[in-house]
Design a protein around this motif. Structure first.
Motif, PDB file in Angstrom:
ATOM      1  N   LEU A 125       0.847  -1.183   0.000  1.00 51.30           N
ATOM      2  CA  LEU A 125       0.000   0.000   0.000  1.00 51.30           C
ATOM      3  C   LEU A 125       0.885   1.237   0.000  1.00 51.30           C
ATOM      4  N   GLU A 126       0.892   1.936  -1.122  1.00 53.46           N
ATOM      5  CA  GLU A 126       1.712   3.149  -1.240  1.00 53.46           C
ATOM      6  C   GLU A 126       0.807   4.370  -1.104  1.00 53.46           C
ATOM      7  N   TYR A 127       1.154   5.269  -0.189  1.00 51.14           N
ATOM      8  CA  TYR A 127       0.364   6.476  -0.014  1.00 51.14           C
ATOM      9  C   TYR A 127       1.249   7.627   0.443  1.00 51.14           C
ATOM     10  N   VAL A 128       0.742   8.818   0.289  1.00 52.85           N
ATOM     11  CA  VAL A 128       1.439  10.098   0.494  1.00 52.85           C
ATOM     12  C   VAL A 128       2.475  10.296  -0.597  1.00 52.85           C
ATOM     13  N   SER A 129       3.684   9.714  -0.448  1.00 54.98           N
ATOM     14  CA  SER A 129       4.729   9.775  -1.480  1.00 54.98           C
ATOM     15  C   SER A 129       4.916  11.177  -2.064  1.00 54.98           C
ATOM     16  N   ALA A 130       4.851  12.205  -1.211  1.00 49.93           N
ATOM     17  CA  ALA A 130       5.082  13.572  -1.681  1.00 49.93           C
ATOM     18  C   ALA A 130       6.561  13.760  -2.007  1.00 49.93           C
ATOM     19  N   ASN A 131       6.844  14.582  -3.011  1.00 53.48           N
ATOM     20  CA  ASN A 131       8.229  14.891  -3.345  1.00 53.48           C
ATOM     21  C   ASN A 131       8.917  15.540  -2.146  1.00 53.48           C
ATOM     22  N   PRO A 132      10.189  15.212  -1.889  1.00 54.35           N
ATOM     23  CA  PRO A 132      10.899  15.800  -0.748  1.00 54.35           C
ATOM     24  C   PRO A 132      11.386  17.211  -1.057  1.00 54.35           C
ATOM     25  N   THR A 133      10.458  18.040  -1.521  1.00 56.24           N
ATOM     26  CA  THR A 133      10.809  19.410  -1.897  1.00 56.24           C
ATOM     27  C   THR A 133      10.044  20.448  -1.078  1.00 56.24           C
ATOM     28  N   GLY A 134       9.290  19.985  -0.074  1.00 62.20           N
ATOM     29  CA  GLY A 134       8.516  20.901   0.762  1.00 62.20           C
ATOM     30  C   GLY A 134       7.707  20.119   1.774  1.00 62.20           C
ATOM     31  N   PRO A 135       7.082  20.804   2.721  1.00 61.33           N
ATOM     32  CA  PRO A 135       6.269  20.126   3.732  1.00 61.33           C
ATOM     33  C   PRO A 135       5.073  19.422   3.093  1.00 61.33           C
ATOM     34  N   ILE A 136       4.501  18.446   3.826  1.00 62.54           N
ATOM     35  CA  ILE A 136       3.310  17.738   3.364  1.00 62.54           C
ATOM     36  C   ILE A 136       2.149  18.727   3.277  1.00 62.54           C
ATOM     37  N   HIS A 137       1.544  18.838   2.090  1.00 63.06           N
ATOM     38  CA  HIS A 137       0.425  19.762   1.935  1.00 63.06           C
ATOM     39  C   HIS A 137      -0.875  19.090   2.361  1.00 63.06           C
ATOM     40  N   ILE A 138      -1.967  19.820   2.324  1.00 59.07           N
ATOM     41  CA  ILE A 138      -3.229  19.329   2.881  1.00 59.07           C
ATOM     42  C   ILE A 138      -3.753  18.110   2.117  1.00 59.07           C
TER      43      ILE A 138
END
Length: 557
Positions: A125-138
């Protein structure tokens, strides 16, 4: 008696009638569904099994129902069974059978609602996976809450779940991030496509401080390309460490942090392309290398190696999926609304590797919609660190972890979500998370008061004494295992939240009608003691349900 117990009972009745030759049904018998009737006047539970099977049995639904009803009614714990409408079978439990559920729930404890329906299956289960270029957005915060809750629910139904975060440390986003850090450190204007927000300056300053403290050169004094590489290597690590910290504090932890760059460093991308070439789905055209995804339902073929020899982003997708399938029976991707166009190509890619597409096969894609924060009907833009982007930390600072998680989970991800900050921070029954948590706290208070008045669960259990108000609450408690299973099957954690709100309404209604502690002028009775079992069963279900959502079950409000 739970709905599952009734389903098994009705299934056994069907099997007996088939074995005796009373009825003939072609093919395997399906799972029997038992639901709560819309009106309690129609009984405690109802099944449409006769309507489902009538055609295969070669008879009218009511005729088949009339054969089933008396056989069901013969069983212990069944008070009455009647055929209604076009062929529904309505079942009323005896008071004792209904009340026994309270003891079952209390005895099961944290395991009530858990099952092995998904056992033997490993899910990535893959989730979030935001780019490490800024804080987690909403939007990422929504996936953090939903993904973590779904992982808990899938595990509760017996699946082995790998919680995975895909770390995008390869590509142009990281180039822009590095250039932004360097520009801030040198006091220059940000690149046109750079990242803003005060966090960029914070990280740049931390990179400089760490390098100097370690006895290495200040990256501002290095040649430009060399200095940028320092900002890249150190800055990405610092940013990702902050992302991990934010997610951990939000109650969302991961088993695997998978680095995109590792797919290139290990040769996995080239191996995946070679595997597809062996399957005959790779071709060369216009100086580029392509995957023939149109052969598997995609709207166009996809480039994996561009004319200039560089890999297209889709090349990493191919290698990553192949890696996932080596580790799990199914790869579940939870993607943001801007990834809707990826669905066709991703399923086509899976099919190119030999997987069948669709639910139940090797890949599943869930798309989540946007989140809007509102206050007094007006959109909220409150982030200082991340510029115009509202972050996970902004939301938690405003309402707390419990309210944030619950509010993000309680709506289907298929729909856009408007969160009213004033509402979800309020201590009123209009606030769903408060309403549910208060119900749990009330069960604890009832237990405490019962002890003070000498009402002890251990002294007696007489379920036959329970009344209609008790039966209504028990029927809600009985639904919990099925709700959990459906939430797992449908990938819908919001069903658990909505169930808890319905249970809270039932509990508050029961609290107003059914006394656990005696009045001043009456002695403790077996009914009081038995109702304490019902109260404590509700307490357990609230705690179990909130736990599946990663939300606390407070004892005081």
């Amino acid at each position: 008696m739970t709905p599952e117990d009734l389903s098994a009972l009705i299934a056994s009745v069907l099997e007996r009638l088939v074995a005796a030759g009373t009825i003939t049904i072609s093919g395997d018998l399906p799972a029997v569904r038992v639901e709560r009737p819309r009106s309690r006047e129609h009984g405690d539970w109802s099944t449409n099994a006769a309507m489902q099977l009538a055609k295969r049995a070669g008879m009218a639904p009511r005729q088949l129902a009339a054969l089933l009803a008396p056989e069901i009614e013969k069983n212990a714990g069944i008070d009455s069974v009647e055929v209604a409408g076009p062929g529904f079978i309505n079942i009323r439990l005896s008071a004792g059978a209904a009340g026994e559920l309270a003891k079952t729930i209390v005895g099961a404890g944290v395991n009530y609602g858990r099952s092995d329906s998904g056992s033997g299956v490993t899910l990535d289960l893959e989730y979030v996976s935001a780019n490490p270029t800024g804080p987690i957005h909403i939007g990422g915060a929504r996936w953090a809450a939903v993904g973590d809750s779904l992982a808990r629910i899938l595990a509760a139904t017996g699946s082995t779940v790998i919680r995975e975060y895909y770390f995008n440390d390869h590509g142009t986003q990281i180039d822009r991030f590095s250039a932004s850090l360097q520009a801030r450190a040198l006091g220059e204007e940000l690149p046109e496509d750079g990242y803003g927000g005060s966090y960029i300056e914070d990280i740049a300053n931390q990179v400089i401080a760490d390098e100097v403290a370690a006895g290495r050169p200040d990256p501002r004094t290095l040649p430009r390309e060399e200095g940028r590489e320092v900002f890249r290597a150190r800055g990405v690590k610092l940013m990702f460490a902050e992302i991990q910290r934010s997610l951990h504090e939000f109650g969302s932890d991961f088993d695997v942090f998978f680095h995109e760059q590792s797919l290139y460093d290990s040769g996995a991308v080239d191996e995946a392309i070679a595997a597809l070439r062996e399957r005959g789905v790779i071709f060369e055209a216009d100086g580029a290398t392509w995957v023939r995804t149109t052969a598997f339902g995609d709207d166009k073929d996809r480039v994996i190696i561009k004319k200039d020899g560089n890999y297209a982003y889709f090349a990493a997708d191919i290698a990553y999926f192949r890696d996932k399938r080596r580790r799990a029976d199914k790869a579940i991707y939870m993607l943001g609304a801007d990834h809707h166009g990826y669905i066709g190509r991703m399923y086509a890619m899976a099919a190119a590797f030999g997987d069948k597409t669709g639910r139940g096969e090797g890949m599943e894609i869930l798309i989540g919609q946007l989140v809007n924060l509102m206050r007094n009907g007006t959109p909220v833009r409150m982030s200082k660190r991340a510029g115009t982007v509202v972050t996970l930390e902004d939301l938690v600072d405003a309402v707390g972890v419990d309210a944030a998680r619950y509010s993000l989970v309680r709506a289907s991800v298929d729909s856009a979500l408007d969160l009213d900050l004033d509402l979800i921070a309020s201590h009123t029954n209009d606030n769903p998370v408060y309403y549910v948590q208060y119900a749990h706290a009330r069960t604890v208070a009832v237990d405490r008061n019962a002890t003070e008045h000498g009402v002890r669960r251990e002294d007696a259990f007489e379920p036959a004494l329970l009344e209609e108000a008790d039966a209504a609450l028990l029927s809600e408690l009985a639904r919990f295992p099925r709700v959990v299973n459906e939430a797992a099957e449908l990938r819908a954690p919001h069903r658990v939240a909505r169930y808890l709100e319905e249970l809270a309404a039932a509990y508050h209604g029961w609290y107003g009608k059914a006394r656990v502690t005696p009045r001043a002028d009456e002695p403790v009775s077996d009914l009081h003691r038995t109702r304490l079992w019902v109260n404590d069963a509700a307490r357990q279900v609230f705690a179990n349900g909130l736990g599946l959502l990663g939300v606390s079950a407070p004892e005081h409000m």
